[in-house]
Design an enzyme around this catalytic site. Sequence first.
Site, PDB file in Angstrom:
ATOM      1  N   GLY A  40     -72.939 -36.160 -24.274  1.00 60.35           N
ATOM      2  CA  GLY A  40     -71.967 -35.793 -25.314  1.00 60.35           C
ATOM      3  C   GLY A  40     -71.197 -34.580 -24.835  1.00 60.35           C
ATOM      4  O   GLY A  40     -71.789 -33.605 -24.357  1.00 60.35           O
ATOM      5  N   GLY A 209     -59.881 -33.326 -10.244  1.00 60.67           N
ATOM      6  CA  GLY A 209     -60.994 -34.048  -9.611  1.00 60.67           C
ATOM      7  C   GLY A 209     -61.411 -33.386  -8.319  1.00 60.67           C
ATOM      8  O   GLY A 209     -61.624 -32.166  -8.275  1.00 60.67           O
ATOM      9  N   GLY A 212     -59.815 -29.980  -7.092  1.00 60.93           N
ATOM     10  CA  GLY A 212     -59.993 -28.671  -7.740  1.00 60.93           C
ATOM     11  C   GLY A 212     -59.257 -28.601  -9.063  1.00 60.93           C
ATOM     12  O   GLY A 212     -59.176 -29.591  -9.786  1.00 60.93           O
ATOM     13  N   ASP A 240     -67.114 -31.524 -18.356  1.00 60.40           N
ATOM     14  CA  ASP A 240     -67.805 -30.707 -19.366  1.00 60.40           C
ATOM     15  C   ASP A 240     -68.504 -29.521 -18.687  1.00 60.40           C
ATOM     16  O   ASP A 240     -68.560 -28.422 -19.255  1.00 60.40           O
ATOM     17  CB  ASP A 240     -68.852 -31.544 -20.118  1.00 60.40           C
ATOM     18  CG  ASP A 240     -68.253 -32.818 -20.695  1.00 60.40           C
ATOM     19  OD1 ASP A 240     -67.054 -32.817 -21.009  1.00 60.40           O
ATOM     20  OD2 ASP A 240     -68.995 -33.810 -20.820  1.00 60.40           O
TER      21      ASP A 240
HETATM   22  O1  RIB Z   1     -68.002 -36.262 -20.459  1.00 56.23           O
HETATM   23  C1  RIB Z   1     -69.172 -37.027 -20.307  1.00 56.23           C
HETATM   24  C2  RIB Z   1     -69.718 -37.390 -21.646  1.00 56.23           C
HETATM   25  O2  RIB Z   1     -68.799 -38.228 -22.294  1.00 56.23           O
HETATM   26  C3  RIB Z   1     -71.018 -38.170 -21.597  1.00 56.23           C
HETATM   27  O3  RIB Z   1     -72.163 -37.364 -21.585  1.00 56.23           O
HETATM   28  C4  RIB Z   1     -70.893 -39.071 -22.806  1.00 56.23           C
HETATM   29  O4  RIB Z   1     -71.801 -38.787 -23.818  1.00 56.23           O
HETATM   30  C5  RIB Z   1     -69.460 -38.942 -23.296  1.00 56.23           C
HETATM   31  O5  RIB Z   1     -69.382 -38.154 -24.400  1.00 56.23           O
END
Ligand code: RIB
Length: 291
Positions: A40, A209, A212, A240
């Site tokens: 997530g 990507g 950079g 993330d």
């Molecule tokens: O950015 C990756 C995430 O996107 C994954 O962990 C998945 O849960 C989606 O939310």
Amino acid sequence: MTNSLLVLGSANADLVVEVGRRPAGGETVLGGDTVVLPGGKGANTAVAAARVGASVALVGALGDDGYGTLLRESLESSGVGTALVKTSPRPTGIAYITVTPDGENSIVVSPGANQDVTPSDVDALSFDGVRVLTCSLEVPLETVGHAIEVAARAGVRTVLNLSPVAPMPAATLGQLSVLIVNEHEAAQLAPTWQDLLDLGPEAAIVTLGSRGVAVVAASGTVEVPAVEVAEVVDTTGAGDAFAGALSARLAAGDPLPDAARYAVKVAALSVTKSGAQPSYPTEAEVSALAG
Ligand code: RIB
């Protein structure tokens, strides 16, 4: 305890399967065994920040089910505060992820409990001592917009990882300290990187990507090259990881280009292992990386 960083976003159980190639419409392909991992975008961002030393709490929602327990355990064992993660009557969000041999992924998200993160949850927050609020999507747009407006009014720096890309009101973009988009999202939003600033954020970061990132500010654009890694195993959650590490360094007081240089290293390390949260490095692992 006051957290200097708040992350508002989704928490999903990632159901990951390795496939030789993705199926075309109407086709079936066989994959490997399903692996269930904590993921997530919001939870990933918070875990990445905590691993590199940030004092961070997640604002989100989980179902009252086994996947919710998996997520809570991953957050807490990484040091993320979960007092602001509520329990929803809906099932925990699930992401169905296929990973191909080149490490690339495709994802379908069933948001479930993430849809229950509401503007009233934002109204219940205290921003005392908070330096940075970082949001991503997969939770209602209305809630994200409200959070950014309330935080900006409280003098908190605001970061939005506009992923997956969605129409964000101009008023919200105008309250942003940093907008993070990938190059495809950037192209949908503005003709050039510098034009992203006309949408309202103080600065923008375009992630490129394996090339950079570009840090775009009124003073100009600084390109931060990627750090090379021996083998790309799985790119899931690399964006993330970048957002979390960047936010951690901003909350610690780093200028944006320095924070971006650090976050590029974290994102590079994250692609060398499988999964999102399990792949995120500690501060010591980042420091040991050359470059
Ligand atoms: O950015 C990756 C995430 O996107 C994954 O962990 C998945 O849960 C989606 O939310």
